[in-house]
Scaffold this motif. Structure first.
Motif, mmCIF file in Angstrom:
data_model
loop_
_atom_site.group_PDB
_atom_site.id
_atom_site.type_symbol
_atom_site.label_atom_id
_atom_site.label_comp_id
_atom_site.label_asym_id
_atom_site.label_seq_id
_atom_site.Cartn_x
_atom_site.Cartn_y
_atom_site.Cartn_z
ATOM 1 N N LEU A 3 0.868 -1.173 0.000
ATOM 2 C CA LEU A 3 0.000 0.000 0.000
ATOM 3 C C LEU A 3 0.906 1.225 0.000
ATOM 4 O O LEU A 3 1.553 1.513 0.994
ATOM 5 N N LEU A 4 0.967 1.915 -1.141
ATOM 6 C CA LEU A 4 1.901 3.020 -1.344
ATOM 7 C C LEU A 4 3.313 2.494 -1.101
ATOM 8 O O LEU A 4 3.725 1.564 -1.771
ATOM 9 N N HIS A 5 4.020 3.045 -0.127
ATOM 10 C CA HIS A 5 5.371 2.567 0.158
ATOM 11 C C HIS A 5 5.425 1.701 1.420
ATOM 12 O O HIS A 5 6.450 1.573 2.053
ATOM 13 N N TYR A 6 4.289 1.078 1.771
ATOM 14 C CA TYR A 6 4.206 0.186 2.926
ATOM 15 C C TYR A 6 3.925 -1.237 2.454
ATOM 16 O O TYR A 6 2.968 -1.471 1.724
ATOM 17 N N THR A 7 4.740 -2.176 2.906
ATOM 18 C CA THR A 7 4.509 -3.589 2.600
ATOM 19 C C THR A 7 4.041 -4.272 3.873
ATOM 20 O O THR A 7 4.775 -4.331 4.872
ATOM 21 N N MET A 17 -13.130 0.046 14.914
ATOM 22 C CA MET A 17 -13.135 0.903 13.744
ATOM 23 C C MET A 17 -12.009 0.616 12.764
ATOM 24 O O MET A 17 -12.074 1.036 11.615
ATOM 25 N N ALA A 18 -10.962 -0.086 13.188
ATOM 26 C CA ALA A 18 -9.816 -0.242 12.294
ATOM 27 C C ALA A 18 -9.067 -1.550 12.542
ATOM 28 O O ALA A 18 -9.283 -2.227 13.540
ATOM 29 N N GLU A 19 -8.195 -1.830 11.590
ATOM 30 C CA GLU A 19 -7.292 -2.974 11.688
ATOM 31 C C GLU A 19 -5.871 -2.429 11.674
ATOM 32 O O GLU A 19 -5.588 -1.430 11.009
ATOM 33 N N VAL A 20 -4.978 -3.098 12.413
ATOM 34 C CA VAL A 20 -3.592 -2.654 12.492
ATOM 35 C C VAL A 20 -2.693 -3.780 12.005
ATOM 36 O O VAL A 20 -2.859 -4.940 12.390
ATOM 37 N N TYR A 21 -1.741 -3.403 11.142
ATOM 38 C CA TYR A 21 -0.829 -4.372 10.532
ATOM 39 C C TYR A 21 0.612 -3.982 10.819
ATOM 40 O O TYR A 21 0.930 -2.795 10.935
ATOM 41 N N LEU A 22 1.478 -4.973 10.890
ATOM 42 C CA LEU A 22 2.909 -4.717 10.892
ATOM 43 C C LEU A 22 3.298 -4.542 9.438
ATOM 44 O O LEU A 22 2.947 -5.360 8.582
ATOM 45 N N ALA A 23 3.992 -3.460 9.141
ATOM 46 C CA ALA A 23 4.374 -3.170 7.757
ATOM 47 C C ALA A 23 5.801 -2.639 7.721
ATOM 48 O O ALA A 23 6.332 -2.164 8.724
ATOM 49 N N ILE A 24 6.389 -2.723 6.549
ATOM 50 C CA ILE A 24 7.715 -2.160 6.316
ATOM 51 C C ILE A 24 7.539 -0.924 5.444
ATOM 52 O O ILE A 24 7.006 -1.012 4.335
ATOM 53 N N ALA A 25 7.960 0.212 5.980
ATOM 54 C CA ALA A 25 7.967 1.453 5.199
ATOM 55 C C ALA A 25 9.261 1.455 4.406
ATOM 56 O O ALA A 25 10.332 1.204 4.956
ATOM 57 N N PRO A 28 13.731 5.885 -0.433
ATOM 58 C CA PRO A 28 14.905 5.938 -1.306
ATOM 59 C C PRO A 28 16.158 5.393 -0.616
ATOM 60 O O PRO A 28 16.242 5.368 0.605
ATOM 61 N N ALA A 29 17.112 4.973 -1.427
ATOM 62 C CA ALA A 29 18.445 4.539 -0.985
ATOM 63 C C ALA A 29 18.390 3.384 0.012
ATOM 64 O O ALA A 29 19.192 3.291 0.922
ATOM 65 N N GLY A 30 17.396 2.507 -0.137
ATOM 66 C CA GLY A 30 17.299 1.325 0.728
ATOM 67 C C GLY A 30 16.743 1.591 2.112
ATOM 68 O O GLY A 30 16.828 0.741 2.993
ATOM 69 N N PHE A 31 16.150 2.774 2.326
ATOM 70 C CA PHE A 31 15.556 3.093 3.630
ATOM 71 C C PHE A 31 14.422 2.116 3.929
ATOM 72 O O PHE A 31 13.568 1.874 3.080
ATOM 73 N N LYS A 32 14.426 1.567 5.151
ATOM 74 C CA LYS A 32 13.345 0.689 5.619
ATOM 75 C C LYS A 32 13.108 0.934 7.096
ATOM 76 O O LYS A 32 14.044 1.192 7.848
ATOM 77 N N ARG A 33 11.845 0.845 7.485
ATOM 78 C CA ARG A 33 11.475 1.009 8.892
ATOM 79 C C ARG A 33 10.214 0.201 9.148
ATOM 80 O O ARG A 33 9.276 0.230 8.359
#
Length: 170
Positions: A3-7, A17-25, A28-33
């Motif tokens: 979803l956009l830049h979130y995996t 009201m919502a669901e929460v997922y663990l995602a990787i943001a 650029p340049a290999g940035f991940k969080r």
């Protein structure tokens, strides 16, 4: 699923009201969080959308060690998503449930620590000033510096927390 830049890697939980997922943001340049990605449940309507917007606006300006930080508020496929700080560790709800089923209460020191952290975060959230508008806390409650009691109306702050100005008796 991306979803956009979130995996999304896995579901973390679901509420009313919502669901929460663990995602990787990813950036650029290999940035991940790692982030917790909150998305409203499908087709919840206008009221949910407004509540989600309100939550994002309020949460986005809070900076406190016991309040999750908001990294991003975005729209993907006409659905809002809120990227939040992901805190690794055991889920408090699961810890408390296990405590009940094993009849082993949470140690007093742990319960007190949690209660103090929650109270400090609530105090901060309810008494902070909005940096954009300068407006104060709701209800005009006095604001105190951390670790100091609030100043009573009409009190001279130069006198400190323990002394009150007294007039001379004649």
């Amino acid at each position: 699923k991306t979803l956009l830049h979130y995996t999304i890697t896995r579901a973390l939980g679901s509420g009313g009201m919502a669901e929460v997922y663990l995602a990787i943001a990813q950036g650029p340049a290999g940035f991940k969080r790692l982030v917790a990605l909150k998305r409203p449940k499908n087709n919840q309507g206008e009221e949910l959308r407004l509540r989600f917007e309100h939550e994002a606006r309020l949460s986005g300006v809070l900076t406190h060690s016991s309040i999750i930080h908001i990294y991003d508020f975005s729209v993907f496929e006409e659905e809002y998503q809120l990227a939040m700080e992901y805190v690794e560790g055991r889920d408090l709800g699961a810890i408390l449930a296990r405590s009940r089923t094993t009849s082993r209460p949470l140690p007093v020191q742990c319960a007190l620590y949690i209660a103090i952290e929650v109270c400090q975060a609530l105090d901060y959230a309810h008494n902070r000033r909005d940096p954009a508008t300068g407006s104060g806390p709701p209800g005009g409650r006095p604001r105190a510096a951390p670790g100091r009691p609030p100043q009573a109306p009409g009190r001279d702050a130069r006198q400190g927390p323990a002394r009150q100005r007294r007039g001379r008796r004649r």
